[in-house]
Motif scaffolding. Sequence first.
Motif, PDB file in Angstrom:
ATOM      1  N   UNK A 298       1.404  43.252 -33.905  1.00  0.00           N
ATOM      2  CA  UNK A 298       1.490  43.567 -32.475  1.00  0.00           C
ATOM      3  C   UNK A 298       2.054  42.382 -31.701  1.00  0.00           C
ATOM      4  N   UNK A 299       1.619  41.172 -32.052  1.00  0.00           N
ATOM      5  CA  UNK A 299       2.096  39.978 -31.332  1.00  0.00           C
ATOM      6  C   UNK A 299       3.612  39.877 -31.422  1.00  0.00           C
ATOM      7  N   UNK A 300       4.153  39.949 -32.642  1.00  0.00           N
ATOM      8  CA  UNK A 300       5.591  39.748 -32.797  1.00  0.00           C
ATOM      9  C   UNK A 300       6.387  40.869 -32.131  1.00  0.00           C
ATOM     10  N   UNK A 301       5.917  42.094 -32.282  1.00  0.00           N
ATOM     11  CA  UNK A 301       6.633  43.215 -31.654  1.00  0.00           C
ATOM     12  C   UNK A 301       6.616  43.078 -30.133  1.00  0.00           C
TER      13      UNK A 301
ATOM     14  N   UNK B 146       7.189  38.959 -43.886  1.00  0.00           N
ATOM     15  CA  UNK B 146       6.263  40.085 -43.787  1.00  0.00           C
ATOM     16  C   UNK B 146       4.952  39.611 -43.153  1.00  0.00           C
ATOM     17  N   UNK B 147       4.315  40.476 -42.401  1.00  0.00           N
ATOM     18  CA  UNK B 147       2.991  40.159 -41.872  1.00  0.00           C
ATOM     19  C   UNK B 147       2.002  41.196 -42.398  1.00  0.00           C
ATOM     20  N   UNK B 148       0.754  40.804 -42.478  1.00  0.00           N
ATOM     21  CA  UNK B 148      -0.290  41.757 -42.841  1.00  0.00           C
ATOM     22  C   UNK B 148      -1.228  41.870 -41.639  1.00  0.00           C
ATOM     23  N   UNK B 149      -1.500  43.093 -41.242  1.00  0.00           N
ATOM     24  CA  UNK B 149      -2.478  43.277 -40.181  1.00  0.00           C
ATOM     25  C   UNK B 149      -1.850  43.597 -38.842  1.00  0.00           C
TER      26      UNK B 149
ATOM     27  N   UNK C 154       5.218  35.351 -22.575  1.00  0.00           N
ATOM     28  CA  UNK C 154       6.514  35.302 -23.261  1.00  0.00           C
ATOM     29  C   UNK C 154       6.666  33.921 -23.868  1.00  0.00           C
ATOM     30  N   UNK C 155       6.949  33.867 -25.158  1.00  0.00           N
ATOM     31  CA  UNK C 155       7.064  32.569 -25.820  1.00  0.00           C
ATOM     32  C   UNK C 155       8.445  32.416 -26.423  1.00  0.00           C
TER      33      UNK C 155
ATOM     34  N   UNK D 283       8.990  30.249 -31.740  1.00  0.00           N
ATOM     35  CA  UNK D 283       7.565  30.471 -31.953  1.00  0.00           C
ATOM     36  C   UNK D 283       7.276  31.945 -32.189  1.00  0.00           C
ATOM     37  N   UNK D 284       7.987  32.790 -31.462  1.00  0.00           N
ATOM     38  CA  UNK D 284       7.621  34.198 -31.406  1.00  0.00           C
ATOM     39  C   UNK D 284       8.417  35.066 -32.361  1.00  0.00           C
TER      40      UNK D 284
END
Lengths: 299, 418, 302
Positions: B219-222, B211-214, A206-207, A211-212
């Motif tokens: 997945x990281x942000x979600x 916007x992100x591509x890929x 968790x960040x 950052x996140x």
Amino acid sequence: MYRIRLHGRGGQGIKTAGRMLGSAFFLSGWEVQDATVYGAERRGAPVYAYVRADHGPIHERGVIRDPDLVAVVDESLVGIPSAGVLQGLAGRGLLFILSTTPAALWQQRLNLPDRVLTLAPPAGAPPIGTLCVGAAARLTGVIDEAALVAAIRQELAGMPAAVVERNLDWARRAYAELAPHAGRVVEGGSGTAVGYAAPDWVDLPLEPAETAAPAIHAALTSLRVPTGLWRTLRPVIDYDRCNRCWWVCSEYCPDGAITVAADGTPRIDYEHCKGCLICVAQCPPHAISAIPETEATNP
Amino acid sequence: MSRQLLTGNAAAAWGARLARADYIPAFPITPQTEIIETLSAWCDTGEMAARLVTLESEHAMLTAAAAAAATGVRVFTATSSQGLLYAMEMIYTVAGWRAPFVLVNVSRGLASPITLEPDHTDVLAARDAGFLQIHCATCQEVVDSVLMAYRLAEDARVRLPAIVNLDGYYLSFTREPVELPAPEVADRFLPPFEPHELAFRASQPLSQAVVVLGGSTYSYFRYESHLAAQAALAVYDEIAADYAALTGRRHDVVETWRLEDAEYAFVMMGSFATKAKAAVERLREAGVAIGLLRLRLLRPFPAAAIRRALAGKRAVAVIDQNLSMGRGGVLHGELAAALYGQPDAPPILASFIGGLGGRDLPSEEFYAIAEVLREAARSGVTPPQRLLYTEHELRELRKLQAIALAERHDPRLGGRGP
Amino acid sequence: MNETAFKRLKDLPSQRLLGTGTPLCAGCGGLEALHQIYDILGGRSVFVNAAGCMTLLAVYPFTPFRGAWLYTAMAGAPAGAQGVRDALDLLLAKGRLPPAEDLTVVALTGDGVAYGMGLSATSSAIERGLDFLYIVYDNEGYGNTGQQYSEATPLGAKTATSLRGFAGRKKDLFAIWTAHRPAYAATVIGAEPLDLARKLEKALSLKGPRLLLALAPCPTGWDFDPKDTVEVGRLAVRTGVWPLKEYVDGKVTHTRLPHPRLPVEDYLRTQGRFRHLFEPVRDEALLARIQAQVDDYWAGVT
């Protein structure tokens, strides 16, 4: 199973080429899967298509990681890591490039001994996907010319007759030129579930939201994107003829890729210039000319 | 601190006022409208130092709300039912901005057919969006929950928007005694909103919601939003303790009622759960060892608290005031997922659908459900899902249908006959 | 226009403030207008964007902006601008934001939003008197999805969903805006940077809802060589297809009166999307209708 990738840029007929090759396999009695992958759909931006062909139903999907053949329409893409041309070619697989540079030189440059073939585009032909289709069909050795022709006619249905004939001519020429290499591309296997490389899964920490969150806490980071790689033609300013009327070329350049020095001298930022050539068209004293990127030497 | 009679809507408005919300994008919809009318009046008189702006839709309202939160002010907004659905694109979108604010939803059944009275299908449509969700059973809980929701949403470990849900009519238009925290108590509980680095300022470049591509980046942000929502469980416990210390009212992630020594349990959410409490009392008098589990937090989902509360029960009835077409009750599915494979999980998890569109849940139905649970525990067979619907209701419906279908059935009017 | 800082082309800013390296198409007429605007507007601004080609200006982690940017969704950019503006005003009024930290609020959308999905949000933002600048890059179709017709597509244009030519007529967004009596509205084009600069200058001197509606010649969607973007834009002005005008204080003024006004054919011929009007056979009737629409417009300009 054959696994083939076709690489080019938006506007070079990559999507159609992928379908031509897919249909050529299909008309030859193969089970087929073909698709095109684009990021942002932009003219000039890297794009690729892939084709799978097998004797039975195909269960694989998505990106081809272990290609038997990679065919490249636009040789400038080979040196762009983000275009992914060389992805999966380390172990095996053949690389085919539309290029006037001899294959031997590419083999040396890329350290792919005996695994690069080239074809100089025939006179009058642009770098176009159809040439790669003809080449790829021959390289597999399992598609005869009639199936190739039928596939191209099918995928170009609705286009003016002259366009169809032109494409057929290009495909036939590439097919003929590659005759000595018929069958060079061989079907790859399907890997093994024994002794595989395990994924290095990680538990995401968790960040903090700063950052996140999908937020950029900086200015002008787009400068790190070398859109100059899109260019096939390069505008060059002849400073002897340049009037220093920067408010024409620099103002009209959509990308702001022509900067202006204190004395009014315009300078083209080749790292970012996309090669639209508006500056060439608009320069009042015709001091800007376009030269092929392949002939340019970087300052 | 004195008690006064307030509707759920007024309590929601008081929550926004005590939270010192700066900005209130609004759009009217029944049964929520009283909230924004109340706030509008307070803004006009200066009793609240806030700006209320009526947008042209809930979609725009949510966009303005999140954009203002992303600029660093405290935002309150409210909607209901179709309005929530109209805003749904932005509900999902703005949760990913990590811009915290509070949205009160006054639950109302969804079209079609359109109705005004409550069930939870509306707010459950926002279940997977990234908003935290707190569900209230009383008007007192509404004001308390709005304040707690701000603390939770704005916590640096969380930074997600939150929905506080109350039932239309049964809370929104119903007055109950409410003890309002004194403003200085509310201030002590809820410090001013600190947006940290996520706010637009001339001196700091910032591109938000890019916007992100890929799939990997996506997945990281979600997943980070998911982790933040999960982290909200522990943060909530701290907040609940703080709030209890200041006000004497403790609101945990789940509420239990005579559950500890119970063999059977009702599981519910929202204001009808108080009816289950009354039923539990009568059933206990009749010798049935039954209790109640009410979910206050739906997101994050308090799975551990649910497992603890239901461990060792012989049979559990989940009474869903919502309907997922082709599946049944949403809570039932969530409970099953939380309990499956757990040691001491109740062997019987029965599903009941009731209270759709404000349909009442009379106490006799609770008694009958308790009987079904006891029979299921005896036989070991889980009963099929049941809609709480009676012969009498069907007869009444047939009368309406007869009128609606009159011409089709009347041979004199060219109909086929009955 | 008097007291302008932009008397001659030389007066235009020579520094490029919008970053290079964006993924927009080579020769994009919308980006051309946008960088001209940004060179003057600068980084003390927050761009609130809606779904469209320019959503890709900022692709994580790359942004061409010096200041701020917020992507919303398709319909809501004016509502997002409302939230940001209101929040800044509240912070200023409550003394929680030094005036030096204030930002100019800009909505940036394409024609799909401006003429269609976002029109309700736009109308309401103007009605509320929102202090914002709305920049439209109008490439006359849903360009980001491959150029399907939008409510801004002109008569006769071939798009991916009007293969035989669009049968409708381009909506008059400028008139829709001016019917709301905004603080300012203007049409602009990147091919006329001095005209654009003067209009932006005027817009920035005013408060309230302000529109810069930029025709955005689109090599990809309109099918012409990217090098011709400026020429196509210039012809749009000289044939009278794209009237350059502004609305201020309840009055519309044309800032360019094309003399002589070239036949619309000169413009249409430059673009593949109109090729079917000329080959295999000339569509005289449709060409005449398009010319008549333009003639009718200018007949009403005094």
